[in-house]
Enzyme design. Structure first.
Site, PDB file in Angstrom:
ATOM      1  N   SER A   1       0.817  -1.208   0.000  1.00  0.00           N
ATOM      2  CA  SER A   1       0.000   0.000   0.000  1.00  0.00           C
ATOM      3  C   SER A   1       0.855   1.264   0.000  1.00  0.00           C
ATOM      4  CB  SER A   1      -0.960  -0.002   1.195  1.00  0.00           C
ATOM      5  OG  SER A   1      -0.248  -0.130   2.401  1.00  0.00           O
ATOM      6  N   THR A   2       2.019   1.243   0.645  1.00  0.00           N
ATOM      7  CA  THR A   2       2.898   2.422   0.641  1.00  0.00           C
ATOM      8  C   THR A   2       3.459   2.627  -0.767  1.00  0.00           C
ATOM      9  OG1 THR A   2       3.508   1.746   2.887  1.00  0.00           O
ATOM     10  CG2 THR A   2       4.756   3.565   1.922  1.00  0.00           C
TER      11      THR A   2
ATOM     12  N   GLU B   1      11.141  -9.286  -4.223  1.00  0.00           N
ATOM     13  CA  GLU B   1      11.633  -8.068  -3.556  1.00  0.00           C
ATOM     14  C   GLU B   1      13.094  -8.244  -3.156  1.00  0.00           C
ATOM     15  OE1 GLU B   1       7.386  -6.544  -1.717  1.00  0.00           O
ATOM     16  OE2 GLU B   1       8.715  -7.658  -0.417  1.00  0.00           O
TER      17      GLU B   1
ATOM     18  N   LYS C   1      10.080  -8.162   5.648  1.00  0.00           N
ATOM     19  CA  LYS C   1       9.259  -7.886   4.479  1.00  0.00           C
ATOM     20  C   LYS C   1       8.486  -9.141   4.093  1.00  0.00           C
ATOM     21  CE  LYS C   1      10.705  -5.563   1.034  1.00  0.00           C
ATOM     22  NZ  LYS C   1       9.324  -5.010   1.048  1.00  0.00           N
TER      23      LYS C   1
HETATM   24  C1  5RP Z   1       5.185  -6.850   0.441  1.00  0.00           C
HETATM   25  C2  5RP Z   1       5.999  -6.087   1.429  1.00  0.00           C
HETATM   26  C3  5RP Z   1       5.536  -4.721   1.776  1.00  0.00           C
HETATM   27  O1  5RP Z   1       6.560  -3.823   1.548  1.00  0.00           O
HETATM   28  C4  5RP Z   1       5.142  -4.689   3.231  1.00  0.00           C
HETATM   29  O2  5RP Z   1       4.202  -5.708   3.494  1.00  0.00           O
HETATM   30  C5  5RP Z   1       4.569  -3.332   3.638  1.00  0.00           C
HETATM   31  O3  5RP Z   1       3.321  -3.151   3.065  1.00  0.00           O
HETATM   32  P1  5RP Z   1       2.463  -1.842   3.219  1.00  0.00           P
HETATM   33  O4  5RP Z   1       3.177  -0.754   2.487  1.00  0.00           O
HETATM   34  O5  5RP Z   1       1.126  -2.188   2.609  1.00  0.00           O
HETATM   35  O6  5RP Z   1       2.326  -1.528   4.700  1.00  0.00           O
HETATM   36  O7  5RP Z   1       7.004  -6.530   1.924  1.00  0.00           O
HETATM   37  O8  5RP Z   1       5.644  -8.154   0.292  1.00  0.00           O
END
Ligand code: 5RP
Length: 220
Positions: A30-31, A103, A94
């Site tokens: 989401s970020t 990632e 992560k």
């Molecule tokens: C996805 C990730 C994301 O960076 C992590 O879950 C953070 O997510 P969000 O920005 O929605 O809080 O590692 O695999």
């Protein structure tokens, strides 16, 4: 300020890392979605975009971007991604979104790894957030038993298959006091594709949104 606003502020702060000719890696979550939404204004500066997930690929394509496979792009100048937890060594957990394998590959292939978070993700010791581990499905139970021996409590993520066709175990109750050592050790367990500890290749720069604005942190 709620989490969404903070995430958006952290994402906007990372835009300053884009320079003319940047080969950009885009993470997942989401970020990062807030970051993606700002990218059309930087179209001319982006030489190529590589993604860590189908979800981010779809969002970028909707905005008219072409995605370049990592094998064609070579090294990335910049990789921008969120995290579930971060500590002062810039070690991360992560994989909350399940995209941890790609990632980790993009982070490894990047000259600069920029992490965008809100301050709820900043912790003293990693592990309150359950550690995501991508596993080959036929090894799931064996791997779960290895984590139980390490005092973890593995839970299979329900109704979830990664972009690589694998499953995710979320490991509760781990105190990740030595992230580099634990990442190394868990990497040795047969059947594990990727452990969601990002310590051997930590972030280089963190933009963390707080009530008092975005704080920028540089490693080292
Ligand atoms: C996805 C990730 C994301 O960076 C992590 O879950 C953070 O997510 P969000 O920005 O929605 O809080 O590692 O695999």
């Amino acid at each position: 300020m709620h989490h969404g606003e903070k995430k958006q502020q952290a994402a906007k702060a990372a835009l300053q890392c884009i320079k003319p000719g940047t080969i950009l890696g885009v993470g997942t979550g989401s970020t990062v979605n807030y970051f993606i939404d700002e990218l059309p204004a930087f179209r001319d500066q982006l030489e190529a975009i590589v993604v860590s997930s189908k979800a981010s690929e779809d969002r970028l394509k909707e905005l008219g971007f072409t995605i370049t496979p990592l094998n064609e792009a070579g090294s990335l100048d910049l990789y921008v991604d969120g995290a579930d937890e971060a500590n002062k060594q810039f070690h991360l957990i992560k994989g909350g979104g399940g995209a941890l394998t790609r990632e980790k590959i993009l982070a490894a292939a990047a000259r600069e790894f920029v992490c965008i978070i809100d301050d709820s993700k900043w912790v003293g010791v990693l592990g309150t957030f359950p550690l995501p581990v991508e596993v080959i499905p036929m090894a799931r139970s064996y791997i779960a038993r290895q984590f139980v021996k390490n005092r973890g409590q593995p839970i299979l993520r329900q109704d979830f298959i990664t972009d690589n066709g694998n499953e995710v175990l979320d490991i509760y109750n781990l105190q990740i006091t030595n992230p580099v050592e634990m990442e190394n050790r868990f990497n040795q367990i047969p059947g594990i594709v990727t452990v969601g500890i990002f310590a051997q290749r930590p972030a280089d720069r963190i933009f963390m949104a707080t009530e008092d604005g975005v704080k920028e942190k540089m490693r080292g």
